[in-house]
Structure formats: structure tokens, C-alpha cells
Scaffold this active site. Structure first.
Site, PDB file in Angstrom:
ATOM      1  N   LEU A 161      86.335 -34.347 -41.948  1.00  0.00           N
ATOM      2  CA  LEU A 161      85.089 -33.584 -41.770  1.00  0.00           C
ATOM      3  C   LEU A 161      84.187 -34.352 -40.804  1.00  0.00           C
ATOM      4  O   LEU A 161      84.476 -35.506 -40.474  1.00  0.00           O
ATOM      5  CB  LEU A 161      84.425 -33.377 -43.135  1.00  0.00           C
ATOM      6  CG  LEU A 161      85.300 -32.631 -44.167  1.00  0.00           C
ATOM      7  CD1 LEU A 161      84.598 -32.545 -45.511  1.00  0.00           C
ATOM      8  CD2 LEU A 161      85.673 -31.242 -43.671  1.00  0.00           C
ATOM      9  N   PRO A 162      83.087 -33.748 -40.341  1.00  0.00           N
ATOM     10  CA  PRO A 162      82.287 -34.425 -39.302  1.00  0.00           C
ATOM     11  C   PRO A 162      81.758 -35.793 -39.733  1.00  0.00           C
ATOM     12  O   PRO A 162      81.877 -36.762 -38.984  1.00  0.00           O
ATOM     13  CB  PRO A 162      81.151 -33.437 -39.039  1.00  0.00           C
ATOM     14  CG  PRO A 162      81.714 -32.095 -39.421  1.00  0.00           C
ATOM     15  CD  PRO A 162      82.635 -32.362 -40.569  1.00  0.00           C
ATOM     16  N   LYS A 179      86.327 -48.202 -37.244  1.00  0.00           N
ATOM     17  CA  LYS A 179      86.264 -46.980 -36.425  1.00  0.00           C
ATOM     18  C   LYS A 179      84.931 -46.894 -35.668  1.00  0.00           C
ATOM     19  O   LYS A 179      84.889 -46.543 -34.482  1.00  0.00           O
ATOM     20  CB  LYS A 179      86.452 -45.754 -37.323  1.00  0.00           C
ATOM     21  CG  LYS A 179      86.315 -44.425 -36.623  1.00  0.00           C
ATOM     22  CD  LYS A 179      87.395 -44.192 -35.579  1.00  0.00           C
ATOM     23  CE  LYS A 179      87.143 -42.904 -34.795  1.00  0.00           C
ATOM     24  NZ  LYS A 179      88.100 -42.728 -33.706  1.00  0.00           N
ATOM     25  N   LYS A 195      77.069 -40.093 -33.130  1.00  0.00           N
ATOM     26  CA  LYS A 195      77.074 -40.422 -34.570  1.00  0.00           C
ATOM     27  C   LYS A 195      77.787 -41.751 -34.808  1.00  0.00           C
ATOM     28  O   LYS A 195      77.292 -42.639 -35.504  1.00  0.00           O
ATOM     29  CB  LYS A 195      77.751 -39.266 -35.320  1.00  0.00           C
ATOM     30  CG  LYS A 195      78.000 -39.456 -36.800  1.00  0.00           C
ATOM     31  CD  LYS A 195      79.438 -39.825 -37.158  1.00  0.00           C
ATOM     32  CE  LYS A 195      80.489 -38.851 -36.692  1.00  0.00           C
ATOM     33  NZ  LYS A 195      81.865 -39.207 -37.046  1.00  0.00           N
TER      34      LYS A 195
HETATM   35  P1  NDP Z   1      85.365 -30.408 -35.592  1.00  0.00           P
HETATM   36  O1  NDP Z   1      83.933 -30.092 -35.382  1.00  0.00           O
HETATM   37  O2  NDP Z   1      86.361 -29.841 -34.661  1.00  0.00           O
HETATM   38  O3  NDP Z   1      85.774 -29.912 -37.082  1.00  0.00           O
HETATM   39  C1  NDP Z   1      84.950 -30.166 -38.163  1.00  0.00           C
HETATM   40  C2  NDP Z   1      85.592 -29.660 -39.445  1.00  0.00           C
HETATM   41  O4  NDP Z   1      84.685 -29.917 -40.517  1.00  0.00           O
HETATM   42  C3  NDP Z   1      85.860 -28.152 -39.455  1.00  0.00           C
HETATM   43  O5  NDP Z   1      86.982 -27.898 -40.237  1.00  0.00           O
HETATM   44  C4  NDP Z   1      84.595 -27.616 -40.121  1.00  0.00           C
HETATM   45  O6  NDP Z   1      84.774 -26.380 -40.772  1.00  0.00           O
HETATM   46  C5  NDP Z   1      84.369 -28.684 -41.161  1.00  0.00           C
HETATM   47  N1  NDP Z   1      82.978 -28.712 -41.642  1.00  0.00           N
HETATM   48  C6  NDP Z   1      81.852 -28.891 -40.919  1.00  0.00           C
HETATM   49  N2  NDP Z   1      80.777 -28.890 -41.723  1.00  0.00           N
HETATM   50  C7  NDP Z   1      81.236 -28.688 -42.986  1.00  0.00           C
HETATM   51  C8  NDP Z   1      80.608 -28.573 -44.259  1.00  0.00           C
HETATM   52  N3  NDP Z   1      79.277 -28.685 -44.403  1.00  0.00           N
HETATM   53  N4  NDP Z   1      81.383 -28.367 -45.342  1.00  0.00           N
HETATM   54  C9  NDP Z   1      82.717 -28.254 -45.213  1.00  0.00           C
HETATM   55  N5  NDP Z   1      83.385 -28.356 -44.046  1.00  0.00           N
HETATM   56  C10 NDP Z   1      82.641 -28.567 -42.938  1.00  0.00           C
HETATM   57  O7  NDP Z   1      85.467 -31.980 -35.692  1.00  0.00           O
HETATM   58  P2  NDP Z   1      86.691 -32.944 -35.297  1.00  0.00           P
HETATM   59  O8  NDP Z   1      87.952 -32.425 -35.899  1.00  0.00           O
HETATM   60  O9  NDP Z   1      86.635 -33.240 -33.835  1.00  0.00           O
HETATM   61  O10 NDP Z   1      86.237 -34.291 -36.037  1.00  0.00           O
HETATM   62  C11 NDP Z   1      86.444 -34.504 -37.427  1.00  0.00           C
HETATM   63  C12 NDP Z   1      86.266 -35.999 -37.700  1.00  0.00           C
HETATM   64  O11 NDP Z   1      87.232 -36.732 -36.942  1.00  0.00           O
HETATM   65  C13 NDP Z   1      84.879 -36.538 -37.272  1.00  0.00           C
HETATM   66  O12 NDP Z   1      84.460 -37.514 -38.175  1.00  0.00           O
HETATM   67  C14 NDP Z   1      85.158 -37.138 -35.887  1.00  0.00           C
HETATM   68  O13 NDP Z   1      84.196 -38.137 -35.562  1.00  0.00           O
HETATM   69  C15 NDP Z   1      86.561 -37.669 -36.084  1.00  0.00           C
HETATM   70  N6  NDP Z   1      87.376 -37.831 -34.883  1.00  0.00           N
HETATM   71  C16 NDP Z   1      87.422 -36.866 -33.888  1.00  0.00           C
HETATM   72  C17 NDP Z   1      88.231 -37.044 -32.773  1.00  0.00           C
HETATM   73  C18 NDP Z   1      88.325 -36.015 -31.672  1.00  0.00           C
HETATM   74  O14 NDP Z   1      88.925 -36.344 -30.602  1.00  0.00           O
HETATM   75  N7  NDP Z   1      87.838 -34.781 -31.842  1.00  0.00           N
HETATM   76  C19 NDP Z   1      89.053 -38.268 -32.610  1.00  0.00           C
HETATM   77  C20 NDP Z   1      88.996 -39.169 -33.748  1.00  0.00           C
HETATM   78  C21 NDP Z   1      88.161 -38.962 -34.809  1.00  0.00           C
HETATM   79  P3  NDP Z   1      84.506 -24.975 -40.028  1.00  0.00           P
HETATM   80  O15 NDP Z   1      85.797 -24.598 -39.386  1.00  0.00           O
HETATM   81  O16 NDP Z   1      84.100 -24.071 -41.133  1.00  0.00           O
HETATM   82  O17 NDP Z   1      83.392 -25.205 -39.025  1.00  0.00           O
END
Ligand code: NDP
Length: 294
Positions: free
Chosen positions: A68-69, A170, A239
Site C-alpha cells: 500500500l502507499p 528502503k 514520502k
Molecule cells: P499505487 O498508487 O500504484 O497503488 C497503491 C495501492 O494501494 C492500490 O492498490 C490502492 O488501491 C491501494 N490503496 C491506496 N489507498 C488505500 C487505502 N486507504 N486503503 C486501502 N488501499 C489503498 O502505488 P505503488 O504500487 O507504486 O506503490 C505501493 C508501495 O510500493 C508504496 O509504498 C511505494 O512507495 C512502494 N514502491 C513503489 C515502486 C514503484 O516503482 N511504483 C517501487 C518500489 C516500492 P486502489 O486501486 O483502490 O487505488
């Protein structure tokens, strides 16, 4: 039969859960998925053979993965699951979370008989799709050994210490990404103002001592092309750099470069846009220098 559940099918979680579903099918395990926006879980089930479930059902899994974020959303989701959690389960939090959130998260889970591993990942969406992510794990080594066979999306798994250590590593890793991305952007802006061709300059830097992941894999492909494909949001990088700055304060460390980078990325998030790709932070450098990096 062992049940694996993956919560959070975003840019990272969706391909990570796809690897988990393939692994589960090959080993006769159950693979469940849950996403706040349910249609994405339904689409995942159709595409990858996982099963889309409610949070209550996911809570009864033997291994629960979250991506999750931030730690705030993990805490919210956990709140809806506590009564149903299975004693002896392991919660693998792949979110780039906050080390200061880990103790409360760990204690809430421990009260339900569940062990927390903080296990953020690195490698971007390309690494998630290829199943080659680096996972940095904090928490009990025995729990890691229990779940290690299920880390189907990993290329490298490193146990970095106690609970919270994975989140800390991280945050520092991504702060370093922020430093090199920002500094390389500044350097290229100076070169552009000097009339130097940026493609040629980057070719030299990438064969010289100033090279980095940002210069080799990001700036040429995303900034100079003006494509800025949104795979990792600027708001998420800001963040992470902010978490590194918080950590510095918590341990009474001295890391002015990391603090400054966190502040610059926060400004870029505000002025350029949180949902833009992280490389779009360099648009703020462009404004500061009245030019485009191309
Ligand atoms: P995304 O924004 O693509 O996805 C976020 C996910 O979290 C979605 O499934 C979203 O659901 C869900 N979500 C958001 N808010 C809530 C909430 N209040 N309750 C429940 N579910 C929620 O993010 P990323 O996949 O890019 O990133 C996820 C994590 O991985 C973060 O911590 C990021 O820092 C880390 N990360 C990201 C990388 C990247 O290259 N993108 C690389 C390495 C780490 P919904 O579909 O409903 O919006």
C-alpha cells in the site's frame, strides 16, 4: 492447504501478486487477492487465476502480503482485519513504510498471534513484472525462513535486522535515489545553459565516475525524451525521502544532504504534481533554470 493473500494491487502489487498466483498454482496453494477498488481484484483473478476476496476472508490466510502507499493505509486495513486474523500467520508488509510505525503495527499483530515482517521492495515496476525485486526484510529470522519459499516475486532477499530495519533501509535507498536524480538534473541544467548537448553529456557521464542509476536508467529514457512515464509517483519518492529525514531526526543523526533532498522533493511534489513520475521532479530544476532538459 496453505493460503497466501495479497492486499493492494497497485503498480507494484498487481504484478507481484501475479507471480504469487503462478507460484501458488504450481505448489497447490491458495492465492487470494484484495484491492480497495474491487474491479482490479476481479480483473487480477481473471488474468492470473487468483481468487478475489473480501478483507474478512483475506484475514484468515496463513501469509498476508500488503503493498500500500504508506504505513497509514496499512494500519487502516489492519483495523478491519484484526478480529479474523489466524494465529501463527505471518504478515509481510511490502509497503515502503515508516520505521516509527513498525512497533505499533508489530504489537497489534502480536496481540492476534501474527508475526510482522517489514519487507519493502526495490526494482520498480519492471522488477515487479520480471519477478526480480530486491526485498529488504526486518523482523524475526524464523518468520522470514517460514515465508521465504513464498517470495515468488524476489530476485534477492536480504535480512537487514530487527523489525523496522527493512523500512529504514528502503527509506535511505530511496533518499539516495532522490539525491542522485536531483544532483544529476542540476548538473545537466548547468551544462544546458553552457550550450552543451545533453545526450552527449549523458553518454560521457554514463561512461565516467559521475554515473548512477538515475543517469543510466532514468534521465536519458524519461526526461530527455520528455516522456516521464508514470511508474513510480513523485509523491511516493517525496514520502520516502521524508521518512529518511524523520529517521535522521529520530537517531539524532546529521545528514544535511538527505534533509535538503527531502525538502526539494516535497517542493517538486507540490509544484509539479504528486501523481507525476518521480523523474518529473526535474521539471522544478527546469523552472529554476528557465530551460528544458532535452
Ligand atoms: P499505487 O498508487 O500504484 O497503488 C497503491 C495501492 O494501494 C492500490 O492498490 C490502492 O488501491 C491501494 N490503496 C491506496 N489507498 C488505500 C487505502 N486507504 N486503503 C486501502 N488501499 C489503498 O502505488 P505503488 O504500487 O507504486 O506503490 C505501493 C508501495 O510500493 C508504496 O509504498 C511505494 O512507495 C512502494 N514502491 C513503489 C515502486 C514503484 O516503482 N511504483 C517501487 C518500489 C516500492 P486502489 O486501486 O483502490 O487505488
Amino acid at each position: 492447504m496453505t493460503t497466501l493473500a495479497f492486499l493492494g494491487l497497485g503498480a507494484m502489487g498487481d504484478p507481484m501478486a501475479a507471480h504469487l498466483a503462478r507460484y501458488a498454482a504450481a505448489h497447490d496453494l491458495n492465492a487470494l487477492v484484495w484491492n480497495r477498488t474491487d474491479w482490479k481484484a476481479q480483473a487480477h483473478a481473471r488474468a492470473h487465476g487468483s481468487r478475489a476476496v473480501t478483507l474478512e476472508e483475506a484475514a484468515r490466510a496463513d501469509v498476508i502480503f500488503t503493498c500500500l502507499p504508506t504505513s497509514v493505509e496499512v494500519s487502516e486495513v489492519l483495523g478491519g482485519m484484526e478480529p479474523q486474523l489466524k494465529r501463527g500467520a505471518v504478515w509481510v508488509d511490502c509497503t515502503s513504510g515508516h520505521p516509527q510505525a513498525a512497533p505499533a503495527q508489530r504489537e497489534r499483530l502480536a496481540a492476534c498471534g501474527v508475526t510482522l515482517l517489514d519487507a519493502p521492495v526495490s526494482g520498480g515496476t519492471a522488477g515487479a513484472q520480471a519477478g526480480t525485486l530486491t526485498i529488504m526484510v526486518g523482523g524475526p529470522a524464523e518468520a522470514l525462513e517460514m515465508v521465504r519459499p513464498h517470495l515468488a516475486f524476489a530476485g534477492k532477499v536480504v535480512h537487514v535486522g530487527q523489525s523496522g530495519a527493512g523500512f529504514a533501509v528502503k527509506a535511505i535507498n530511496n533518499a539516495l535515489l532522490g539525491v542522485t536524480l536531483w544532483a544529476t538534473g542540476e548538473g545537466l541544467a548547468v551544462l544546458a545553459r553552457s550550450g552543451v548537448n545533453l545526450g552527449a553529456a549523458l553518454e560521457v557521464i554514463n561512461a565516467s565516475s559521475g554515473r548512477s542509476n538515475a543517469s543510466q536508467n532514468l534521465i536519458g529514457q524519461r526526461v530527455l525524451t520528455r516522456e516521464f512515464p508514470a511508474t513510480f509517483a513523485l509523491g511516493l519518492l517525496a514520502k520516502d525521502a521524508g521518512i529518511a529525514a524523520d529517521l535522521t531526526g529520530e537517531v539524532r543523526g546529521s545528514a544535511p544532504l538527505l534533509a535538503q533532498t527531502a525538502a526539494l522533493l516535497r517542493a517538486a511534489e507540490r509544484l509539479v504534481g504528486a501523481d507525476e513520475d518521480h523523474t518529473a521532479a526535474l521539471k522544478l530544476i527546469e523552472q529554476m533554470n528557465d530551460l528544458e532538459l532535452k
